[in-house]
Design an enzyme around this catalytic site. Structure first.
Site, PDB file in Angstrom:
ATOM      1  CB  ALA A 112      16.435  56.051 113.968  1.00 55.18           C
ATOM      2  N   GLY A 146      13.908  53.610 118.053  1.00 57.32           N
ATOM      3  CA  GLY A 146      13.258  54.921 118.175  1.00 57.32           C
ATOM      4  C   GLY A 146      11.751  54.835 118.210  1.00 57.32           C
ATOM      5  CD  GLU A 196      15.100  55.421 121.868  1.00 57.10           C
ATOM      6  OE1 GLU A 196      15.166  55.575 120.626  1.00 57.10           O
ATOM      7  OE2 GLU A 196      16.072  55.585 122.615  1.00 57.10           O
ATOM      8  CD  GLU A 233      17.762  51.440 119.791  1.00 61.92           C
ATOM      9  OE1 GLU A 233      17.572  50.356 120.384  1.00 61.92           O
ATOM     10  OE2 GLU A 233      17.003  52.419 119.906  1.00 61.92           O
TER      11      GLU A 233
HETATM   12  C1  HXC Z   1      14.939  51.805 107.611  1.00 57.42           C
HETATM   13  C2  HXC Z   1      13.660  49.912 107.744  1.00 57.42           C
HETATM   14  C3  HXC Z   1      13.795  49.889 109.147  1.00 57.42           C
HETATM   15  C4  HXC Z   1      14.548  50.933 109.770  1.00 57.42           C
HETATM   16  C5  HXC Z   1      12.600  48.194 108.544  1.00 57.42           C
HETATM   17  N1  HXC Z   1      12.923  48.849 107.425  1.00 57.42           N
HETATM   18  N2  HXC Z   1      13.126  48.803 109.625  1.00 57.42           N
HETATM   19  N3  HXC Z   1      14.241  50.864 107.001  1.00 57.42           N
HETATM   20  N4  HXC Z   1      15.105  51.856 108.963  1.00 57.42           N
HETATM   21  N5  HXC Z   1      14.671  51.011 111.092  1.00 57.42           N
HETATM   22  C6  HXC Z   1      12.545  48.512 106.052  1.00 57.42           C
HETATM   23  C7  HXC Z   1      13.339  47.326 105.511  1.00 57.42           C
HETATM   24  O1  HXC Z   1      14.594  47.757 105.038  1.00 57.42           O
HETATM   25  C8  HXC Z   1      12.418  46.841 104.406  1.00 57.42           C
HETATM   26  O2  HXC Z   1      12.546  47.707 103.296  1.00 57.42           O
HETATM   27  C9  HXC Z   1      11.027  47.071 104.995  1.00 57.42           C
HETATM   28  O3  HXC Z   1      11.202  48.055 106.029  1.00 57.42           O
HETATM   29  C10 HXC Z   1      10.433  45.830 105.616  1.00 57.42           C
HETATM   30  O4  HXC Z   1      11.352  45.307 106.550  1.00 57.42           O
HETATM   31  P1  HXC Z   1      11.884  43.784 106.515  1.00 57.42           P
HETATM   32  O5  HXC Z   1      13.194  43.753 107.221  1.00 57.42           O
HETATM   33  O6  HXC Z   1      11.841  43.247 105.134  1.00 57.42           O
HETATM   34  O7  HXC Z   1      10.758  43.080 107.383  1.00 57.42           O
HETATM   35  P2  HXC Z   1      10.934  41.789 108.324  1.00 57.42           P
HETATM   36  O8  HXC Z   1      11.768  40.740 107.654  1.00 57.42           O
HETATM   37  O9  HXC Z   1       9.575  41.414 108.749  1.00 57.42           O
HETATM   38  O10 HXC Z   1      11.749  42.302 109.595  1.00 57.42           O
HETATM   39  C11 HXC Z   1      11.169  43.240 110.448  1.00 57.42           C
HETATM   40  C12 HXC Z   1      12.258  43.785 111.408  1.00 57.42           C
HETATM   41  C13 HXC Z   1      13.453  44.313 110.598  1.00 57.42           C
HETATM   42  C14 HXC Z   1      12.687  42.674 112.359  1.00 57.42           C
HETATM   43  C15 HXC Z   1      11.608  44.888 112.231  1.00 57.42           C
HETATM   44  O11 HXC Z   1      12.956  45.188 109.568  1.00 57.42           O
HETATM   45  C16 HXC Z   1      14.432  45.074 111.420  1.00 57.42           C
HETATM   46  O12 HXC Z   1      15.233  44.487 112.150  1.00 57.42           O
HETATM   47  N6  HXC Z   1      14.425  46.414 111.328  1.00 57.42           N
HETATM   48  C17 HXC Z   1      15.360  47.265 112.031  1.00 57.42           C
HETATM   49  C18 HXC Z   1      14.913  47.469 113.464  1.00 57.42           C
HETATM   50  C19 HXC Z   1      15.956  48.288 114.238  1.00 57.42           C
HETATM   51  O13 HXC Z   1      17.108  47.883 114.362  1.00 57.42           O
HETATM   52  N7  HXC Z   1      15.544  49.437 114.773  1.00 57.42           N
HETATM   53  C20 HXC Z   1      16.404  50.325 115.517  1.00 57.42           C
HETATM   54  C21 HXC Z   1      17.024  51.344 114.583  1.00 57.42           C
HETATM   55  S1  HXC Z   1      18.214  52.411 115.402  1.00 57.42           S
HETATM   56  P3  HXC Z   1      12.942  47.130 101.837  1.00 57.42           P
HETATM   57  O14 HXC Z   1      13.010  48.372 100.991  1.00 57.42           O
HETATM   58  O15 HXC Z   1      14.243  46.435 101.998  1.00 57.42           O
HETATM   59  O16 HXC Z   1      11.808  46.221 101.481  1.00 57.42           O
HETATM   60  C22 HXC Z   1      17.242  53.485 116.278  1.00 57.42           C
HETATM   61  C23 HXC Z   1      17.873  54.558 117.163  1.00 57.42           C
HETATM   62  C24 HXC Z   1      19.166  55.060 116.760  1.00 57.42           C
HETATM   63  O17 HXC Z   1      16.080  53.454 116.262  1.00 57.42           O
HETATM   64  C25 HXC Z   1      19.597  56.204 117.657  1.00 57.42           C
HETATM   65  C26 HXC Z   1      20.964  56.740 117.340  1.00 57.42           C
HETATM   66  C27 HXC Z   1      21.374  57.943 118.116  1.00 57.42           C
END
Ligand code: HXC
Length: 258
Positions: A65, A109, A112, A132
């Site tokens: 997400a 997500g 999922e 998450e």
């Molecule tokens: C928004 C995201 C994103 C996300 C990555 N990006 N994941 N933006 N939401 N989930 C964006 C980053 O901000 C960045 O943008 C660009 O994508 C590249 O990511 P980097 O972090 O620079 O890449 P890297 O260093 O290779 O790391 C990759 C990664 C990391 C390990 C996947 O991006 C990460 O940890 N992402 C979050 C993963 C996560 O936690 N997902 C679960 C979300 S919660 P910019 O503009 O800064 O360059 C969910 C459910 C919630 O899914 C449900 C609630 C009810």
């Protein structure tokens, strides 16, 4: 007109849907989910299309997400706008099969969403995880439920409690994905398999998908009874007669989806 963040292309009998927000690792924003939902509905309504493939551009299938979009949401916002529930489960509501072709990161997500598809093909670059917990939230689109049914309690619990990522080999070993395919041929292989499915009798495919999904909802005796009722109904289809006749005549069946 802004560029679409999800692309739908018709490839013969298959709808190829591509998440296309590579700069944000295909993070599933409201806009992405709205466009994805619309494309799934378009494919579901298109009589030519018999199967879908869902993939992502760049190095992610989807990194979850959109965390930046979620940052300012409060509890009431999430509740009132029906966050997640509103349209995230569309992939589970359609009757045509959807194959996830996971080309890279499938996190939160994204994992999922892949699990909502009917099966997952992935490349060696695939990474699966439910991170998450690391960003102060928990899986909200079925991660705790589908992952534990798919790979068992111990692995699912470890993944959900620690956010550890699983590589493609581990994902195949524990049954999360059906097969690993070389990255350069992943989408083509998914399209090939989807075409194979789309050429079969659609009523039979719908019933088979429904029966397999039913096994996750009901006790074995109920599931077997449900399966038998459906299997008996297939005898009423023209396609059933065509399948048997084609087999006996050693020719390829031509299904009318009737
Ligand atoms: C928004 C995201 C994103 C996300 C990555 N990006 N994941 N933006 N939401 N989930 C964006 C980053 O901000 C960045 O943008 C660009 O994508 C590249 O990511 P980097 O972090 O620079 O890449 P890297 O260093 O290779 O790391 C990759 C990664 C990391 C390990 C996947 O991006 C990460 O940890 N992402 C979050 C993963 C996560 O936690 N997902 C679960 C979300 S919660 P910019 O503009 O800064 O360059 C969910 C459910 C919630 O899914 C449900 C609630 C009810």
């Amino acid at each position: 007109m802004p560029a679409p963040v999800v692309i739908l292309e018709k490839r013969g009998l298959v709808g190829l849907i591509t998440l296309n927000r590579p700069d944000a690792l295909n993070a599933l924003s409201t806009r992405v989910m709205d466009e994805l939902t619309a494309h799934i509905r378009t494919c579901e309504a298109d009589e030519q299309i018999g199967c879908m493939v869902l993939t992502g551009t760049g190095r992610a299938f989807a990194a979850g997400a959109d965390i930046k979009e979620m940052a300012d949401k409060g509890y009431a916002d999430a509740l009132l706008e029906d966050f997640i529930t509103r349209n995230w489960e569309e992939a589970t509501r359609c009757r045509k099969p959807i194959i996830a072709a996971v080309n890279g990161l499938a996190l939160g997500g994204g994992c999922e969403l892949a699990m909502m598809c009917d099966f997952i093909l992935c490349s060696e670059a695939a990474r699966f995880g439910q991170p998450e917990v690391k960003v102060g939230v928990m899986p909200g689109a079925g991660g705790t439920q589908r992952l534990s049914r798919s790979i068992g309690k111990s692995k699912a619990m470890e993944m959900c409690l620690t956010g550890r990522m699983m590589d493609a080999a581990e994902a195949e070993r524990c049954g999360l994905v059906s097969r690993i395919v070389p990255a350069e041929g992943l989408v083509e292989e998914a399209l090939r398999v989807a075409t194979q499915i789309a050429e079969l009798s659609r009523p039979i495919i719908y019933m088979t998908k429904e029966a397999v999904n039913r096994s996750f909802e009901v006790p074995l005796s109920e599931g077997v009874r449900f399966e038998r009722r459906l299997a008996h109904t297939t005898f009423a289809l023209e396609d059933h007669k065509e399948g048997a006749a084609a087999f006996a005549a050693r020719r390829k069946p031509v299904y009318k989806h009737r």
